[in-house]
Motif scaffolding. Structure first.
Motif, short mmCIF file in Angstrom:
data_model
loop_
_atom_site.label_atom_id
_atom_site.label_comp_id
_atom_site.label_asym_id
_atom_site.label_seq_id
_atom_site.Cartn_x
_atom_site.Cartn_y
_atom_site.Cartn_z
N GLY A 71 -19.45 44.65 8.19
CA GLY A 71 -19.66 45.96 7.57
C GLY A 71 -18.40 46.81 7.50
O GLY A 71 -18.48 48.03 7.33
N HIS A 72 -17.25 46.18 7.62
CA HIS A 72 -15.99 46.90 7.61
C HIS A 72 -15.48 47.12 6.18
O HIS A 72 -15.97 46.51 5.24
N THR A 73 -14.47 47.95 6.08
CA THR A 73 -13.82 48.25 4.81
C THR A 73 -12.41 47.69 4.83
O THR A 73 -11.66 47.92 5.79
N LEU A 74 -12.06 46.97 3.77
CA LEU A 74 -10.69 46.50 3.59
C LEU A 74 -9.90 47.56 2.86
O LEU A 74 -10.30 48.01 1.78
N VAL A 75 -8.79 47.97 3.45
CA VAL A 75 -7.83 48.86 2.81
C VAL A 75 -6.61 48.00 2.56
O VAL A 75 -6.02 47.48 3.51
N VAL A 92 -14.07 39.66 1.25
CA VAL A 92 -14.67 40.88 1.82
C VAL A 92 -15.83 41.34 0.95
O VAL A 92 -16.93 41.60 1.45
N GLN A 93 -15.60 41.42 -0.34
CA GLN A 93 -16.63 41.90 -1.26
C GLN A 93 -17.84 40.97 -1.28
O GLN A 93 -18.98 41.42 -1.22
N ASP A 94 -17.60 39.67 -1.33
CA ASP A 94 -18.69 38.69 -1.35
C ASP A 94 -19.52 38.70 -0.07
O ASP A 94 -20.66 38.25 -0.07
N SER A 95 -18.93 39.20 1.02
CA SER A 95 -19.61 39.22 2.32
C SER A 95 -20.20 40.60 2.66
O SER A 95 -20.64 40.82 3.78
N GLY A 96 -20.15 41.51 1.70
CA GLY A 96 -20.81 42.80 1.90
C GLY A 96 -19.92 43.93 2.37
O GLY A 96 -20.41 45.03 2.65
N GLY A 97 -18.61 43.72 2.44
CA GLY A 97 -17.70 44.78 2.86
C GLY A 97 -17.27 45.65 1.69
O GLY A 97 -17.54 45.33 0.52
N ARG A 98 -16.62 46.73 2.01
CA ARG A 98 -16.12 47.66 1.00
C ARG A 98 -14.64 47.41 0.74
O ARG A 98 -13.93 46.93 1.62
N LEU A 99 -14.18 47.81 -0.47
CA LEU A 99 -12.79 47.64 -0.86
C LEU A 99 -12.17 48.99 -1.23
O LEU A 99 -12.69 49.70 -2.10
N VAL A 100 -11.07 49.32 -0.55
CA VAL A 100 -10.29 50.51 -0.88
C VAL A 100 -8.88 50.02 -1.19
O VAL A 100 -8.17 49.54 -0.31
N GLY A 101 -8.51 50.12 -2.45
CA GLY A 101 -7.20 49.66 -2.89
C GLY A 101 -6.23 50.81 -3.06
O GLY A 101 -6.62 51.90 -3.47
N VAL A 102 -4.96 50.54 -2.73
CA VAL A 102 -3.90 51.50 -2.98
C VAL A 102 -2.79 50.74 -3.71
O VAL A 102 -2.02 50.02 -3.10
#
Length: 178
Positions: A31-35, A51-61
């Motif tokens: 349930g973590h977010t990838l930055v 990450v996305q396929d496993s239910g996590g969130r994506l924050v891109g910079v």
């Protein structure tokens, strides 16, 4: 947890992509977010897909000159004016940092966060994920720096080296919740 990951955008072989997928799946399922740098190419894409396929969130910079490589389907995407602003934003949006395999850009990002931590400007836990022994030489160099008095604090207080994705995430969980 919001985990900033510095890593390569290059297309790499399975000895690097396999562990990246493993880490990504664990991050997402937890349930973590990838930055991350926001790129939709190479190892950055492998990580974001997992990450996305496993239910996590994506924050891109991303950064202006790389915005054409930015991933379109993120939960949040920011485009920085330059690399310095990008690093500041990545760190500001994260609770912890993981450095995966990469080239000069990854090394630049890693040394900046380590320098900030050395001087007390961040207390975020930092893990160097030493996939396939990639950072063995750097680990040796850091130990020499510590042994010869170049580091004002113990190496273990600066960075944690991990050979496996599961151990890296376990370390971050314990460091964040300590």
């Amino acid at each position: 947890m919001r985990i900033c990951v510095f890593l390569s955008a290059a297309d790499l072989d399975e000895r690097y992509t396999g562990p990246a997928r493993d880490f990504a799946e664990r991050l997402g399922k937890g349930g973590h977010t990838l930055v991350w740098g926001g790129s939709d190419v190479g190892l950055m894409k492998v990580l974001a897909d997992g990450v996305q396929d496993s239910g996590g969130r994506l924050v891109g910079v991303s950064v202006g000159f790389l915005s054409d490589k930015a991933r379109p389907d993120t939960d949040e995407m920011v485009v920085a004016a330059d690399l310095a602003e990008r690093k500041k934003l990545l760190l500001a949006k994260a609770d912890a940092v993981v450095v995966m395999v990469g080239g000069t850009g990854t090394l630049d990002e890693a040394t900046e966060i380590l320098e900030l931590k050395k001087h007390g400007h961040t207390a975020k836990p930092i893990v160097l994920l030493n996939t396939a022994g990639f950072y063995d030489g750097l680990k040796q160099q850091f130990r020499r720096m510590e042994d010869e008095g170049f580091l004002p604090l113990p190496l273990a207080d600066l960075v944690h080296f991990s050979d496996e994705p599961a151990e890296a995430l376990a370390y971050l969980d314990s460091a964040i919740h300590a």
